[in-house]
Design an enzyme around this catalytic site. Structure first.
Site, PDB file in Angstrom:
ATOM      1  N   VAL A  85     160.729  34.680  72.858  1.00  0.00           N
ATOM      2  CA  VAL A  85     161.580  33.925  73.770  1.00  0.00           C
ATOM      3  C   VAL A  85     162.881  33.569  73.049  1.00  0.00           C
ATOM      4  O   VAL A  85     162.869  32.861  72.041  1.00  0.00           O
ATOM      5  CB  VAL A  85     160.876  32.642  74.242  1.00  0.00           C
ATOM      6  CG1 VAL A  85     161.782  31.822  75.141  1.00  0.00           C
ATOM      7  CG2 VAL A  85     159.576  32.978  74.954  1.00  0.00           C
ATOM      8  N   VAL A  87     167.371  32.844  73.723  1.00  0.00           N
ATOM      9  CA  VAL A  87     168.605  32.796  74.524  1.00  0.00           C
ATOM     10  C   VAL A  87     169.761  32.937  73.543  1.00  0.00           C
ATOM     11  O   VAL A  87     169.817  32.226  72.533  1.00  0.00           O
ATOM     12  CB  VAL A  87     168.720  31.481  75.318  1.00  0.00           C
ATOM     13  CG1 VAL A  87     170.044  31.435  76.075  1.00  0.00           C
ATOM     14  CG2 VAL A  87     167.545  31.318  76.282  1.00  0.00           C
ATOM     15  N   ARG A  93     171.861  26.537  77.535  1.00  0.00           N
ATOM     16  CA  ARG A  93     171.998  25.433  78.485  1.00  0.00           C
ATOM     17  C   ARG A  93     172.466  25.904  79.874  1.00  0.00           C
ATOM     18  O   ARG A  93     173.203  25.220  80.556  1.00  0.00           O
ATOM     19  CB  ARG A  93     172.964  24.366  77.958  1.00  0.00           C
ATOM     20  CG  ARG A  93     172.597  23.809  76.583  1.00  0.00           C
ATOM     21  CD  ARG A  93     171.281  23.036  76.644  1.00  0.00           C
ATOM     22  NE  ARG A  93     170.964  22.448  75.348  1.00  0.00           N
ATOM     23  CZ  ARG A  93     170.139  22.981  74.455  1.00  0.00           C
ATOM     24  NH1 ARG A  93     169.548  24.146  74.716  1.00  0.00           N
ATOM     25  NH2 ARG A  93     169.878  22.381  73.316  1.00  0.00           N
ATOM     26  N   GLY A  95     169.930  27.331  81.975  1.00  0.00           N
ATOM     27  CA  GLY A  95     168.693  27.441  82.750  1.00  0.00           C
ATOM     28  C   GLY A  95     168.010  28.792  82.672  1.00  0.00           C
ATOM     29  O   GLY A  95     167.106  29.069  83.474  1.00  0.00           O
ATOM     30  N   LEU A  96     168.371  29.631  81.702  1.00  0.00           N
ATOM     31  CA  LEU A  96     167.800  30.978  81.651  1.00  0.00           C
ATOM     32  C   LEU A  96     166.327  30.944  81.264  1.00  0.00           C
ATOM     33  O   LEU A  96     165.512  31.681  81.829  1.00  0.00           O
ATOM     34  CB  LEU A  96     168.595  31.848  80.677  1.00  0.00           C
ATOM     35  CG  LEU A  96     170.084  32.032  81.013  1.00  0.00           C
ATOM     36  CD1 LEU A  96     170.745  32.970  80.012  1.00  0.00           C
ATOM     37  CD2 LEU A  96     170.252  32.557  82.430  1.00  0.00           C
ATOM     38  N   LEU A  97     165.959  30.095  80.294  1.00  0.00           N
ATOM     39  CA  LEU A  97     164.551  30.000  79.910  1.00  0.00           C
ATOM     40  C   LEU A  97     163.706  29.518  81.083  1.00  0.00           C
ATOM     41  O   LEU A  97     162.617  30.042  81.341  1.00  0.00           O
ATOM     42  CB  LEU A  97     164.388  29.065  78.713  1.00  0.00           C
ATOM     43  CG  LEU A  97     162.938  28.728  78.334  1.00  0.00           C
ATOM     44  CD1 LEU A  97     162.115  29.984  78.071  1.00  0.00           C
ATOM     45  CD2 LEU A  97     162.894  27.796  77.134  1.00  0.00           C
ATOM     46  N   THR A  98     164.193  28.524  81.810  1.00  0.00           N
ATOM     47  CA  THR A  98     163.440  27.996  82.950  1.00  0.00           C
ATOM     48  C   THR A  98     163.191  29.089  83.982  1.00  0.00           C
ATOM     49  O   THR A  98     162.081  29.203  84.531  1.00  0.00           O
ATOM     50  CB  THR A  98     164.197  26.818  83.579  1.00  0.00           C
ATOM     51  OG1 THR A  98     164.289  25.755  82.617  1.00  0.00           O
ATOM     52  CG2 THR A  98     163.494  26.311  84.828  1.00  0.00           C
ATOM     53  N   TYR A 126     158.797  22.962  75.193  1.00  0.00           N
ATOM     54  CA  TYR A 126     157.837  23.521  76.139  1.00  0.00           C
ATOM     55  C   TYR A 126     157.016  22.491  76.907  1.00  0.00           C
ATOM     56  O   TYR A 126     156.321  22.844  77.856  1.00  0.00           O
ATOM     57  CB  TYR A 126     156.918  24.499  75.401  1.00  0.00           C
ATOM     58  CG  TYR A 126     157.682  25.709  74.919  1.00  0.00           C
ATOM     59  CD1 TYR A 126     158.041  26.718  75.806  1.00  0.00           C
ATOM     60  CD2 TYR A 126     158.090  25.820  73.587  1.00  0.00           C
ATOM     61  CE1 TYR A 126     158.770  27.814  75.385  1.00  0.00           C
ATOM     62  CE2 TYR A 126     158.822  26.922  73.156  1.00  0.00           C
ATOM     63  CZ  TYR A 126     159.169  27.912  74.056  1.00  0.00           C
ATOM     64  OH  TYR A 126     159.900  28.986  73.642  1.00  0.00           O
ATOM     65  N   PHE A 416     151.900  34.822  67.001  1.00  0.00           N
ATOM     66  CA  PHE A 416     152.201  35.868  67.992  1.00  0.00           C
ATOM     67  C   PHE A 416     153.502  35.528  68.709  1.00  0.00           C
ATOM     68  O   PHE A 416     154.033  34.458  68.583  1.00  0.00           O
ATOM     69  CB  PHE A 416     151.049  36.035  68.987  1.00  0.00           C
ATOM     70  CG  PHE A 416     150.655  34.784  69.747  1.00  0.00           C
ATOM     71  CD1 PHE A 416     151.272  34.458  70.938  1.00  0.00           C
ATOM     72  CD2 PHE A 416     149.686  33.922  69.246  1.00  0.00           C
ATOM     73  CE1 PHE A 416     150.910  33.311  71.643  1.00  0.00           C
ATOM     74  CE2 PHE A 416     149.300  32.793  69.936  1.00  0.00           C
ATOM     75  CZ  PHE A 416     149.921  32.477  71.124  1.00  0.00           C
TER      76      PHE A 416
END
Length: 416
Positions: A85, A87, A93, A95-98, A126, A416
């Site tokens: 994961v 960015v 900031r 909102g791409l992870l969300t 998380y 992992f």
């Protein structure tokens, strides 16, 4: 508008661009060789790569894959493992992870996965997605000269033996040994064939230069393989005296005899004055296997495996409990499907969990708090004292702890 979508892994240029973005996010070399890209194509589940694209350029990455997690009691629970994961620093900031997380967890729930798991690079990220730290790890450094072990030790006294082996032997012997090992270890996750290839140098993903380690197996007096250790040594000197440190990459053992023998073996290697344990369970036997336990100094400790419950009923029914009783839990989950009120009835014969509205709750807790206590490593009384769990009935947290907390602590041996 930044487009979040599945990566077309068949398209070589897009797959390479996703890999470049992932390496950039982890501050690794962004350019990979053709062989490294080919090995990543083999290693990654190409149907479960997500990316955020600003025009033609990938600026955020997300990967998941199938996994099993050992529950308390030994059941193997289907899980959605999340990794890689990132960015890019130019697109934070936004909102791409969300967006990627929401898409992936929805797909995992629809597939029928009971859990999602990850190893968190940063603690605060998380929890807002319903993940909680469910198992921790501890690292020790052993001062061999203080440990009090027999300096003339030449092998196990129990009739077993230790043999040095190579990577090919590990790929042959390791999988079956690990299958026995993980079923007795809550928090352990599955390893596939590619894991063994990666960790014996057959695959090169380009994360770090490969150096060939040492491997040793412990066989019981009956000839059964019961332990395996992989380690490096630095060959250091202090003045005219050898002062090497042996660093454990992995040590798995299905018996106490195997653990004892492998740790004694590491501490008996000529020129080695210190042994670094690598990541171990927080209640590992290592210090108590030494005549002087103070020779094992804790040099690292922290959260490790994070869990997110996707199916409350199946997650709570999969594990075993420490007695008989009934708990009614109100689970608050604003970001997923775990929310609701559940009646959990447990006994030595098994567990039953059903949604209910017929009874009032004993405890109210968030999805992240439920995940944190699922493997039994955290106390609901502690969480209640912190205001993260609400007791609807006095003494409910103490009652829940008596049922949920096993005799040993969970542990995940793998990254992992």
């Amino acid at each position: 508008m930044i487009d979040v979508r599945a990566v077309d892994a068949v398209h070589e240029a897009e797959f390479a661009d996703w890999q470049r973005a992932m390496s950039t996010g982890f501050l690794l070399a962004p350019v990979l060789s053709a062989n490294q890209l080919a090995d990543r194509r083999r290693y990654f589940d190409q149907d479960r790569l997500l990316g955020a694209f600003d025009g033609d350029r990938c600026v955020a990455t997300f990967r998941s894959f199938a996994q099993e997690v050992t529950a308390v009691g030994g059941a193997l629970v289907p899980s959605n493992a999340i990794s890689n994961v990132t960015v890019s620093p130019t697109h934070r900031r936004q909102g791409l992870l969300t967006r990627m997380m929401s898409r992936d967890l929805t797909a995992a729930h629809e597939r029928g996965d009971v859990l999602a798991t990850l190893i968190a690079a940063e603690y605060p990220i998380y929890g807002r997605y319903g993940f909680g730290p469910a198992a921790s790890m501890t690292e020790w450094t052993v001062d061999v000269l203080r440990a009090g072990l027999d300096p003339h030790w030449s092998g196990p006294a129990d009739g077993g033996r230790i043999d040095l082996v190579d990577g090919a032997d590990v790929r042959k012997l390791g999988p079956e040994l690990f299958e026995r090992y993980r079923r007795s270890l809550p928090g352990a996750v599955s390893r596939d064939t590619l894991w063994w290839q990666l960790n014996t140098g057959v695959l090169d993903l380009g994360y770090r230069p490969w150096t060939e380690p040492y491997h040793a197996v412990y066989r019981s007096a009956a000839g059964q393989v019961e332990g395996l250790v992989t380690y490096d040594a630095d060959g250091a000197w202090s003045g005219k005296h050898p002062d090497s440190t042996a660093v454990v990459r992995s040590l798995i053992a299905t018996t106490v005899a195997a653990q004892r023998a492998l740790w004694h073996f590491l501490c008996s290697i000529d020129r080695v004055t210190k042994v670094r344990s690598g990541r171990r369970g927080p209640d590992d036997l290592l210090p108590l296997l030494l005549p002087d336990p103070r020779a094992a100094r804790i040099t690292g400790h922290g959260d490790w495996l994070w869990v997110r419950i996707l199916d409350v009923v199946r997650a709570l029914e999969a594990r075993t409990y420490g007695g008989e009783g009934v708990l009614v839990l109100e689970v608050v989950d604003g970001a997923g499907t775990a929310g609701g009120r559940y009646r959990l009835e447990v006994s030595p014969e098994g567990a039953s969990c059903v949604p209910t509205r017929a009874q009032s709750a004993d405890l109210t807790l968030g999805a992240a708090e439920l995940a944190t206590v699922w493997l039994g490593d955290e106390s609901l009384q502690r969480l209640a004292a912190l205001g993260r769990v609400q007791e609807e009935r006095e003494g409910a947290a103490r009652k829940a702890d008596a049922l949920l907390r096993p005799s040993g602590r969970p542990y995940c041996p793998d990254m992992f």
